[in-house]
Design a protein around this motif. Structure first.
Motif, PDB file in Angstrom:
ATOM      1  N   LYS A  40       0.843  -1.198   0.000  1.00 45.62           N
ATOM      2  CA  LYS A  40       0.000   0.000   0.000  1.00 45.62           C
ATOM      3  C   LYS A  40       0.881   1.253   0.000  1.00 45.62           C
ATOM      4  O   LYS A  40       2.078   1.189   0.289  1.00 45.62           O
ATOM      5  CB  LYS A  40      -0.893   0.010   1.244  1.00 45.62           C
ATOM      6  CG  LYS A  40      -1.829  -1.172   1.335  1.00 45.62           C
ATOM      7  CD  LYS A  40      -3.244  -0.695   1.567  1.00 45.62           C
ATOM      8  CE  LYS A  40      -4.219  -1.842   1.596  1.00 45.62           C
ATOM      9  NZ  LYS A  40      -4.809  -2.101   0.290  1.00 45.62           N
ATOM     10  N   ILE A  98       8.333  -7.132   7.363  1.00 43.01           N
ATOM     11  CA  ILE A  98       9.247  -7.957   6.558  1.00 43.01           C
ATOM     12  C   ILE A  98       9.987  -8.982   7.436  1.00 43.01           C
ATOM     13  O   ILE A  98      10.853  -9.698   6.955  1.00 43.01           O
ATOM     14  CB  ILE A  98      10.275  -7.100   5.783  1.00 43.01           C
ATOM     15  CG1 ILE A  98      11.143  -6.267   6.731  1.00 43.01           C
ATOM     16  CG2 ILE A  98       9.611  -6.219   4.752  1.00 43.01           C
ATOM     17  CD1 ILE A  98      12.401  -5.724   6.066  1.00 43.01           C
ATOM     18  N   CYS A 134       3.645   6.208   8.186  1.00 42.26           N
ATOM     19  CA  CYS A 134       4.349   4.938   7.972  1.00 42.26           C
ATOM     20  C   CYS A 134       3.835   4.187   6.741  1.00 42.26           C
ATOM     21  O   CYS A 134       4.365   3.140   6.380  1.00 42.26           O
ATOM     22  CB  CYS A 134       4.233   4.047   9.202  1.00 42.26           C
ATOM     23  SG  CYS A 134       5.148   4.700  10.591  1.00 42.26           S
ATOM     24  N   ILE A 136       3.793   5.652   3.868  1.00 43.29           N
ATOM     25  CA  ILE A 136       4.406   6.296   2.699  1.00 43.29           C
ATOM     26  C   ILE A 136       5.607   5.477   2.240  1.00 43.29           C
ATOM     27  O   ILE A 136       6.480   5.136   3.042  1.00 43.29           O
ATOM     28  CB  ILE A 136       4.838   7.749   3.017  1.00 43.29           C
ATOM     29  CG1 ILE A 136       3.638   8.541   3.580  1.00 43.29           C
ATOM     30  CG2 ILE A 136       5.386   8.440   1.775  1.00 43.29           C
ATOM     31  CD1 ILE A 136       3.940   9.965   3.930  1.00 43.29           C
ATOM     32  N   HIS A 138       9.021   4.597  -0.138  1.00 41.79           N
ATOM     33  CA  HIS A 138      10.290   5.271  -0.390  1.00 41.79           C
ATOM     34  C   HIS A 138      10.498   5.550  -1.881  1.00 41.79           C
ATOM     35  O   HIS A 138      10.084   4.765  -2.739  1.00 41.79           O
ATOM     36  CB  HIS A 138      11.436   4.382   0.114  1.00 41.79           C
ATOM     37  CG  HIS A 138      12.781   4.781  -0.414  1.00 41.79           C
ATOM     38  ND1 HIS A 138      13.631   5.593   0.287  1.00 41.79           N
ATOM     39  CD2 HIS A 138      13.405   4.490  -1.589  1.00 41.79           C
ATOM     40  CE1 HIS A 138      14.729   5.779  -0.428  1.00 41.79           C
ATOM     41  NE2 HIS A 138      14.613   5.129  -1.570  1.00 41.79           N
TER      42      HIS A 138
HETATM   43  C1  SAM Z   1       7.016   1.773   5.867  1.00 38.45           C
HETATM   44  S1  SAM Z   1       6.399   0.570   4.801  1.00 38.45           S
HETATM   45  C2  SAM Z   1       5.578   1.488   3.605  1.00 38.45           C
HETATM   46  C3  SAM Z   1       4.160   1.117   3.435  1.00 38.45           C
HETATM   47  C4  SAM Z   1       3.942  -0.240   2.884  1.00 38.45           C
HETATM   48  N1  SAM Z   1       4.074  -0.253   1.465  1.00 38.45           N
HETATM   49  C5  SAM Z   1       2.623  -0.827   3.281  1.00 38.45           C
HETATM   50  O1  SAM Z   1       1.977  -1.479   2.452  1.00 38.45           O
HETATM   51  O2  SAM Z   1       2.237  -0.649   4.426  1.00 38.45           O
HETATM   52  C6  SAM Z   1       7.876   0.002   4.122  1.00 38.45           C
HETATM   53  C7  SAM Z   1       7.706  -1.130   3.196  1.00 38.45           C
HETATM   54  O3  SAM Z   1       7.034  -0.738   2.008  1.00 38.45           O
HETATM   55  C8  SAM Z   1       7.621  -1.333   0.871  1.00 38.45           C
HETATM   56  N2  SAM Z   1       8.210  -0.298   0.063  1.00 38.45           N
HETATM   57  C9  SAM Z   1       8.445   0.973   0.403  1.00 38.45           C
HETATM   58  N3  SAM Z   1       8.991   1.661  -0.596  1.00 38.45           N
HETATM   59  C10 SAM Z   1       9.141   0.818  -1.616  1.00 38.45           C
HETATM   60  C11 SAM Z   1       9.655   0.917  -2.941  1.00 38.45           C
HETATM   61  N4  SAM Z   1      10.153   2.074  -3.397  1.00 38.45           N
HETATM   62  N5  SAM Z   1       9.667  -0.148  -3.714  1.00 38.45           N
HETATM   63  C12 SAM Z   1       9.170  -1.351  -3.257  1.00 38.45           C
HETATM   64  N6  SAM Z   1       8.676  -1.520  -2.022  1.00 38.45           N
HETATM   65  C13 SAM Z   1       8.637  -0.461  -1.210  1.00 38.45           C
HETATM   66  C14 SAM Z   1       8.685  -2.266   1.356  1.00 38.45           C
HETATM   67  O4  SAM Z   1       8.126  -3.542   1.482  1.00 38.45           O
HETATM   68  C15 SAM Z   1       9.005  -1.712   2.723  1.00 38.45           C
HETATM   69  O5  SAM Z   1       9.506  -2.675   3.605  1.00 38.45           O
END
Ligand code: SAM
Length: 577
Positions: A40, A98, A134, A136, A138
């Motif tokens: 997400k 993770i 959290c 958002i 990267h």
């Molecule tokens: C703080 S969370 C961000 C929100 C998350 N995507 C969620 O669904 O809740 C961090 C995780 O999001 C994913 N993520 C964040 N940025 C990413 C990116 N640029 N490319 C792929 N996965 C990403 C990775 O799995 C990471 O461990």
């Protein structure tokens, strides 16, 4: 009494938790959406303009920084998660994780490790879970900036540039901006993904170019901070040059980068530490403007440095050196933007081939306050390969007009420098000044001293202690007239693409004839030569321009030090024209 304090504290704690739970949500600027390949993420549902605060949020679960997975920590986390409402607990558990887990405590810890953002309380630094921030994802070319705002004790996210409807909001997860390989190593180890942002997807050549810029920004960071306060006082020009390079690189790499305000603050501190309030204020204003965009007007950075921009003389480093002394409103007006930047960063314009040295250059012809001190190693002037022995890295020459002179034990002069500052000049040569013919020592004449240094005399004001007769030359012309003559030389003595300017009529031509006496000025014909001689002052200047020492000042390559030069200057330098 103690018990009562404990009960009140518990109640306050509950209230605080309750407040935490009510924190955010309902922000109309973004929505939580599925983002391909990233789980997400937050997506803009309307245009978000640069500098907009996208969210401001309190943490719902907190942990101390670098806390090991102790039993105590697990208990604290479980208590905090248990205190969440059903809806919040569901939101917490839906967060990305993770890390593998075997029980609830490990699951909570995994969620915290995957998502927590830095926070800072009065007592300590830690990390916190925020329901929205959290989420958002990267990007190495992030369009938003995260920040723990110590003033309002909330995590904020601001738009670094305009973010368009449907665009994903991204932040930068890592501390320092590193090259692509290093970034992806860190992202994979800490967050378990390979970044596919635009920056990481550049074609090889462009990606390598971007890496070189980032590596250089990082290297310059080290150089700027290397000498601490001593460094910015002993080699301010060099330090400011490093920041200048860094800012240019940022502007090429990512003009909205949140590192830019830091660089401007570094520049402000260098200027202020050297008494330059005009530049200090401008740099501080630029830093504050950058932080307003990235962190918001209520951030500690904007509040503290806003005061600095209003009155840079309040900075604790102000006055350590007054080498570059200016008042706050001394910035030049009406300059072209690029000329203003040259002034701001104290850039010397690179010499074109065939161009002569300019006696108005502060690098080659510094004022007294810009000279190196006698008892310190000024790295703007000297360099060393072994940090034991130092040698000049370039030539320089002090110019000053004789205001007064007298002879007691030795010849003493009062001279006025290019900045209008009057300083004493004492002759500590073997002849104590008697080596100069009396006709040379006249009020209104200009003294040129090679490799001059600022000397702190035990009795009397700081000045120059002159020791080597071959390092001095007196020109029978006032400093003002010399600089006016210099301006003429810059205009009429140089050849650009085979074209010169006639000193008599100003016509541009390839086939002019030069003055046979001084060889410096060029004319169309005898009529123009007559006009130059009688109406444009060449009659007075021709003899001066014939002096090989004056010609030497114009033709020497001041920024290329091979060996010390001495008066008389001629032959060797002549050939460099
Ligand atoms: C703080 S969370 C961000 C929100 C998350 N995507 C969620 O669904 O809740 C961090 C995780 O999001 C994913 N993520 C964040 N940025 C990413 C990116 N640029 N490319 C792929 N996965 C990403 C990775 O799995 C990471 O461990």
């Amino acid at each position: 009494m103690l018990l009562l304090a404990f009960v009140i504290e518990c109640r306050n704690d509950r209230k605080r938790r309750h407040r935490k739970m009510q924190s955010t949500t309902g922000n109309p600027m973004y929505a939580l959406r599925d983002v391909p390949g990233k789980g997400k993420g937050l997506v803009a549902i309307e245009k978000i303009s640069k500098g907009t605060r996208i969210l401001s949020e309190e943490p719902v679960v907190t942990v101390p920084c670098n806390e090991q997975a102790s039993e105590q920590l697990q208990i604290s986390i479980c208590q905090q998660v248990d205190a969440l409402s059903k809806h919040q607990r569901r939101a917490f558990l839906s967060m990305h994780n993770i890390h593998a887990y075997g029980n609830a405590a490990e699951q909570y810890l995994g969620i915290i490790r995957t998502n927590a953002l830095p926070i800072e309380t009065n007592e300590s630094e830690g990390r916190g879970i925020f329901f929205e921030a959290c989420r958002i994802n990267h990007a190495c070319d992030n369009n938003a900036q995260k920040n723990w705002n110590t003033k309002i004790k909330r995590h904020t996210v601001q738009a670094l540039r305009d973010i368009y409807k449907g665009e994903e909001i991204t932040i930068y997860y890592l501390g320092v901006h590193k090259n692509r390989e290093a970034r992806n190593k860190a992202l994979q180890a800490k967050f378990g993904f390979i970044c596919l942002c635009c920056l990481c997807s550049l074609p090889l050549e462009q990606s390598q170019e971007s890496d070189r810029r980032l590596d250089e920004i990082y290297r310059l960071d080290g150089l700027i901070g290397r000498g601490g306060v001593e460094g910015i006082v002993s080699s301010p020009l060099r330090s400011l040059g490093y920041v200048d390079q860094q800012v240019r690189l940022y502007n090429k790499q990512a003009p909205d980068d949140a590192g830019l305000p830091r660089a401007f603050l570094d520049a402000a501190q260098i200027a202020i530490a050297n008494g330059d309030l005009a530049r200090g204020r401008i740099f501080a204003e630029r830093a504050v403007s950058g932080w307003s965009t990235a962190l918001g007007g209520d951030s500690i950075e904007v509040i503290e440095h806003g005061t600095l921009a209003r009155d840079p003389s309040k900075h604790m480093l102000y006055g350590i050196s007054m080498k570059w002394r200016t008042t706050v409103d001394e910035a030049p007006r009406g300059l072209e933007p690029s000329d203003f930047e040259d002034w701001l960063w104290k850039r010397e314009k690179p010499k074109r081939p065939g161009q002569l040295a300019n006696l108005r250059s502060h690098m080659a012809f510094p004022g007294f306050m810009d000279l190196p001190g006698k008892n310190t190693v000024d790295l703007d002037f000297y360099e060393s390969s072994d940090m034991v022995t130092y040698r000049p890295q370039r030539h320089w020459c002090f110019l000053g007009e004789i205001v007064d002179f007298g002879m007691l034990l030795r010849l003493e002069m009062t001279i006025k420098d290019v900045d209008g500052k009057e300083i004493p000049l004492y002759f500590y040569t073997d002849g104590r000044g008697s080596e100069l013919a009396p006709a040379q020592v006249q009020k209104g004449y200009t003294v040129a001293i090679l490799y001059a240094q600022r000397h702190a005399f035990v009795y009397g004001d700081p000045g120059i202690r002159h020791e080597d007769p071959q390092m001095i030359k007196i020109f029978p012309i006032s400093l003002h007239e010399l600089l006016v003559l210099n301006d003429q030389v810059q205009k009429f003595s140089v050849e650009l693409d085979g074209i010169r300017l006639c000193h008599g009529c100003g016509r541009k031509a390839a086939s002019l004839k030069r003055c046979s006496k001084c060889s410096s000025f060029w004319y169309c014909d005898r009529a123009c030569q007559g006009a130059g001689w009688n109406e444009k002052g060449h009659k007075a200047n021709c003899k001066l321009l014939k002096d090989p020492d004056l010609q030497g000042l114009f033709v020497l390559k001041w920024d290329e030090f091979d060996n010390h030069i001495r008066f008389p200057l001629h032959a060797a330098e002549d050939s460099e024209v």
